[in-house]
Write a protein that holds these residues in place. Structure first.
Motif: not given
Length: 186
Positions: A73-75, A100-102, A107-108, A115-116
């Motif tokens: 789970f990603a939030l 850009i940082s956001q 993206l990460e 990837f998972g």
């Protein structure tokens, strides 16, 4: 968290055997109203705007599954950084760096999710290939056994002297209309 913050995320499910597992997923607001819902899915991406202050509940249910289910789970909570900081506090260069940082953080997060997911699909594909290989080996053994049996059966038929020793002329000597019909049926 402020009212009207954007909440977004993703999830995917699997079992310890790397098989897909379908779950029900619901998000409840502080008043226990359903904000988001998906049923019988093994993965999903969601987003909504927080309409009120309080605790939001993220509920996963695997009542359809008979195996233990693993959920990734990603939030991400909040709007873009430039909406939290006031424009009069930050010059245009800093604002651009925050955007850009956001974007890099978003993206990460998405890259980790995909990837998972790709790893799970690769493990599933490998398991399918192994089962297919075993099936092909068993099928080849069965075909070879059937071929050997057929060769043996034909050899026994050809060794039977009684069938081969009856010649065409012998049949013609005893031919009547009834025998002729029988000979044609053979």
């Amino acid at each position: 968290m402020c009212i009207r913050d954007r909440i977004r995320g993703a999830y995917f499910c699997g079992t310890d055997d790397d098989e897909k597992a379908q779950v029900d997923f619901k998000i409840f607001d502080p008043k226990l109203n359903v904000v988001f819902e998906k049923s019988k899915r093994d993965e999903g991406i969601f987003y909504f705007d927080a309409s009120s202050k309080g605790t939001y509940k993220f509920v996963f249910s695997n009542k359809h599954a008979n195996k233990k289910t693993r959920v990734t789970f990603a939030l991400h909570c909040g709007n873009a950084t430039n909406e939290i900081l006031q424009s009069q506090h930050v010059d245009p260069l800093d604002r651009s760096l925050q955007l850009i940082s956001q974007g890099v953080n978003d993206l990460e997060t998405e890259t980790k999710f995909f990837f998972g997911r790709a790893q799970r699909h690769n493990r599933s594909l490998k398991n399918s290939h192994n089962r297919l290989l075993i099936f092909n080996i068993i099928e080849t053994i069965c075909i070879l056994a059937a071929t050997a049996w057929q060769i043996n059966y034909v050899k026994k038929l050809l060794e039977n002297k009684r069938i081969i020793s009856v010649s065409y002329t012998h049949l013609r000597a005893h031919e009547t209309p009834e025998h002729l019909v029988c000979r044609l049926l053979l």
